[in-house]
Design a protein around this motif. Structure first.
Motif, PDB file in Angstrom:
ATOM      1  N   PHE A   1      10.443 -15.112   6.546  1.00  0.00           N
ATOM      2  CA  PHE A   1       9.684 -15.980   6.620  1.00  0.00           C
ATOM      3  C   PHE A   1       7.967 -16.527   5.954  1.00  0.00           C
ATOM      4  N   LEU A   2       7.819 -15.941   7.637  1.00  0.00           N
ATOM      5  CA  LEU A   2       6.010 -16.281   7.920  1.00  0.00           C
ATOM      6  C   LEU A   2       5.927 -14.949   6.949  1.00  0.00           C
ATOM      7  N   GLY A   3       6.430 -13.513   7.240  1.00  0.00           N
ATOM      8  CA  GLY A   3       5.881 -13.057   6.428  1.00  0.00           C
ATOM      9  C   GLY A   3       5.689 -13.697   4.642  1.00  0.00           C
ATOM     10  N   ALA A   4       6.949 -13.968   3.754  1.00  0.00           N
ATOM     11  CA  ALA A   4       6.768 -14.279   3.174  1.00  0.00           C
ATOM     12  C   ALA A   4       5.520 -15.112   2.394  1.00  0.00           C
ATOM     13  N   LEU A   5       6.044 -16.491   3.393  1.00  0.00           N
ATOM     14  CA  LEU A   5       4.894 -17.273   3.759  1.00  0.00           C
ATOM     15  C   LEU A   5       2.684 -16.450   3.516  1.00  0.00           C
ATOM     16  N   ILE A   6       2.956 -15.897   4.264  1.00  0.00           N
ATOM     17  CA  ILE A   6       1.295 -15.653   5.020  1.00  0.00           C
ATOM     18  C   ILE A   6       0.723 -14.540   4.249  1.00  0.00           C
ATOM     19  N   LEU A   7       1.693 -13.515   4.206  1.00  0.00           N
ATOM     20  CA  LEU A   7       1.297 -12.649   3.983  1.00  0.00           C
ATOM     21  C   LEU A   7       2.304 -12.170   2.160  1.00  0.00           C
ATOM     22  N   GLY A   8       2.631 -13.176   1.615  1.00  0.00           N
ATOM     23  CA  GLY A   8       3.438 -12.480   0.568  1.00  0.00           C
ATOM     24  C   GLY A   8       4.238 -11.563   0.235  1.00  0.00           C
TER      25      GLY A   8
ATOM     26  N   LYS B   1      -0.924  -7.244  10.739  1.00  0.00           N
ATOM     27  CA  LYS B   1      -0.612  -7.592   9.307  1.00  0.00           C
ATOM     28  C   LYS B   1      -2.167  -7.739   8.330  1.00  0.00           C
ATOM     29  N   LEU B   2      -2.394  -9.445   8.827  1.00  0.00           N
ATOM     30  CA  LEU B   2      -3.647  -9.209   8.726  1.00  0.00           C
ATOM     31  C   LEU B   2      -5.037  -8.363   8.823  1.00  0.00           C
ATOM     32  N   LEU B   3      -4.946  -7.870  10.687  1.00  0.00           N
ATOM     33  CA  LEU B   3      -5.980  -7.282  11.105  1.00  0.00           C
ATOM     34  C   LEU B   3      -6.070  -6.249  10.699  1.00  0.00           C
ATOM     35  N   TYR B   4      -4.828  -5.484   9.891  1.00  0.00           N
ATOM     36  CA  TYR B   4      -5.176  -4.293   9.003  1.00  0.00           C
ATOM     37  C   TYR B   4      -6.146  -4.647   7.982  1.00  0.00           C
ATOM     38  N   ARG B   5      -5.753  -5.956   7.977  1.00  0.00           N
ATOM     39  CA  ARG B   5      -6.459  -5.810   6.457  1.00  0.00           C
ATOM     40  C   ARG B   5      -8.556  -6.032   6.486  1.00  0.00           C
ATOM     41  N   TYR B   6      -8.643  -6.083   7.716  1.00  0.00           N
ATOM     42  CA  TYR B   6     -10.342  -5.533   8.383  1.00  0.00           C
ATOM     43  C   TYR B   6     -10.546  -4.435   8.150  1.00  0.00           C
ATOM     44  N   GLN B   7      -9.744  -3.474   7.985  1.00  0.00           N
ATOM     45  CA  GLN B   7      -9.467  -1.572   8.029  1.00  0.00           C
ATOM     46  C   GLN B   7     -10.183  -1.660   9.664  1.00  0.00           C
ATOM     47  N   ILE B   8      -9.182  -2.185  10.643  1.00  0.00           N
ATOM     48  CA  ILE B   8      -8.880  -1.390  11.905  1.00  0.00           C
ATOM     49  C   ILE B   8      -7.900  -0.601  11.968  1.00  0.00           C
ATOM     50  N   ASP B   9      -7.452   0.492  13.346  1.00  0.00           N
ATOM     51  CA  ASP B   9      -6.333   1.301  13.132  1.00  0.00           C
ATOM     52  C   ASP B   9      -6.084   0.790  14.275  1.00  0.00           C
ATOM     53  N   ALA B  10      -4.718   0.731  14.449  1.00  0.00           N
ATOM     54  CA  ALA B  10      -3.731   0.511  16.272  1.00  0.00           C
ATOM     55  C   ALA B  10      -4.873   0.980  17.147  1.00  0.00           C
ATOM     56  N   VAL B  11      -5.489   1.608  17.460  1.00  0.00           N
ATOM     57  CA  VAL B  11      -6.428   2.069  18.188  1.00  0.00           C
ATOM     58  C   VAL B  11      -6.604   0.932  18.943  1.00  0.00           C
ATOM     59  N   THR B  12      -7.485   0.389  17.601  1.00  0.00           N
ATOM     60  CA  THR B  12      -8.573  -0.697  18.326  1.00  0.00           C
ATOM     61  C   THR B  12      -7.496  -1.882  18.204  1.00  0.00           C
ATOM     62  N   LEU B  13      -6.662  -2.524  17.368  1.00  0.00           N
ATOM     63  CA  LEU B  13      -5.783  -3.373  17.478  1.00  0.00           C
ATOM     64  C   LEU B  13      -5.461  -3.069  18.561  1.00  0.00           C
ATOM     65  N   ILE B  14      -4.602  -2.369  19.736  1.00  0.00           N
ATOM     66  CA  ILE B  14      -4.455  -3.252  20.877  1.00  0.00           C
ATOM     67  C   ILE B  14      -5.013  -3.310  21.782  1.00  0.00           C
ATOM     68  N   ALA B  15      -6.053  -2.579  21.344  1.00  0.00           N
ATOM     69  CA  ALA B  15      -7.771  -2.696  22.626  1.00  0.00           C
ATOM     70  C   ALA B  15      -7.849  -3.930  22.419  1.00  0.00           C
TER      71      ALA B  15
END
Length: 306
Positions: A274-281, A40-54
């Protein structure tokens, strides 16, 4: 080569071994579940799933390749049939499953994603019933009902929230869980013959090649140039959310057995919530807690019965 001593399930474990094994299993489950947060944090950089998993595989491949080379040097070569089976299982269990998971995370909360993936043991059980004609008792059916009721509760709650395309995301993650369930069924006999570490190392190498190859087929090489945050988060994803959990889970199983390690891993969905609440809101509501509780109770009951 000296083999690991199996856990003696007939005698109680020493307290120190039990505590250390549980600690390793819990830590591994939390780290593995954290990959959803990192994604979720990586998606904030506007990358897609193909790039993320690579990027994830680029950082984890060297370790798994080193383990694979070590196993190739110290153990007899695999039969041709086993080599092709590992290729198929690697593509299914770590490439397709991971890719669908990261695609789904673009649309749903990390809490719902982790709960859906947590249903993998129920898919294995149902496959055993349908394919291998194994009987499921009333208690197991009741456990399945609890787990799926919890998923429905959280899914309806998130659907009403209108955050992204919840239905599409849930279907993608469901496909990920199904793919991994098939992988688990396919590896059952091979694990006993060639060992879990060797199998995982080979399968992860296959998956890494597929993920990295997919990137270069579908994306320009220039997309390898990313902000520093993408590299750091990908390093966390590849090392702390992939490599460490794999080896920690194996160490925990060796110390306390697969059943106890699996039950300790139930901390994963709770930690993700709970990490989703703490880090991602992401909000934590009573409905989400109730649904999570139903899923955990169902899977725990099922693990005891099995």
């Amino acid at each position: 080569m000296k083999r690991s001593t199996p856990v003696n399930t007939g005698a109680p474990l020493p307290r120190a071994a039990l505590v250390s094994g549980l600690a390793i299993a819990v830590a591994g489950a939390v780290l593995f579940s954290t990959k959803a947060i990192v994604a979720k944090l990586l998606y904030r950089y506007q990358i897609d799933a193909v790039t993320l998993i690579a990027f994830r595989m680029l950082f984890s491949l060297p370790v798994f390749a080193a383990v694979a080379l070590w196993k190739m040097r110290t153990q007899p070569p695999l039969a041709v049939r086993d080599r092709w089976r590992i290729v198929g299982l690697g593509l299914l269990g770590y490439y397709l499953s991971s890719y669908l998971d990261f695609l789904g995370l673009q649309h749903i909360s990390v809490g719902l994603e982790r709960l859906i993936l947590f249903l993998t043991p129920t898919f294995v059980l149902l496959a055993n019933m349908l394919v291998f004609k194994r009987r499921i008792g009333a208690a197991a059916w009741a456990a399945l009902g609890l787990a799926y009721a919890g998923i429905v509760l959280v899914f309806v709650h998130d659907l009403a929230g209108g955050a992204g395309n919840t239905a599409l995301g849930a279907l993608l993650v469901l496909g990920s869980a199904l793919a991994y369930a098939v992988y688990l069924i396919g590896t059952g006999e091979m694990v006993r013959r060639i060992g879990s570490l060797r199998l995982v190392a080979y399968a992860m190498c296959v998956s890494s090649v597929a993920c990295i190859g997919q990137f270069f087929l579908l994306r320009p090489a220039g997309m390898l140039v990313q902000p520093a945050g993408v590299y750091w988060l990908s390093l966390v994803n590849g090392v702390f959310c992939t490599i460490f959990p794999v080896f920690m889970t194996m160490a925990a199983v060796q110390r306390i057995g697969a059943a106890t390690a699996s039950q300790a891993g139930m901390i994963g969905p709770v930690s993700t919530l709970f990490l989703g609440a703490l880090i991602l809101g992401e909000p934590v509501t009573g409905v989400q807690l109730a649904g999570t509780g139903l899923v955990l109770l169902g899977i725990y009951t099922l693990s005891i019965k099995q």
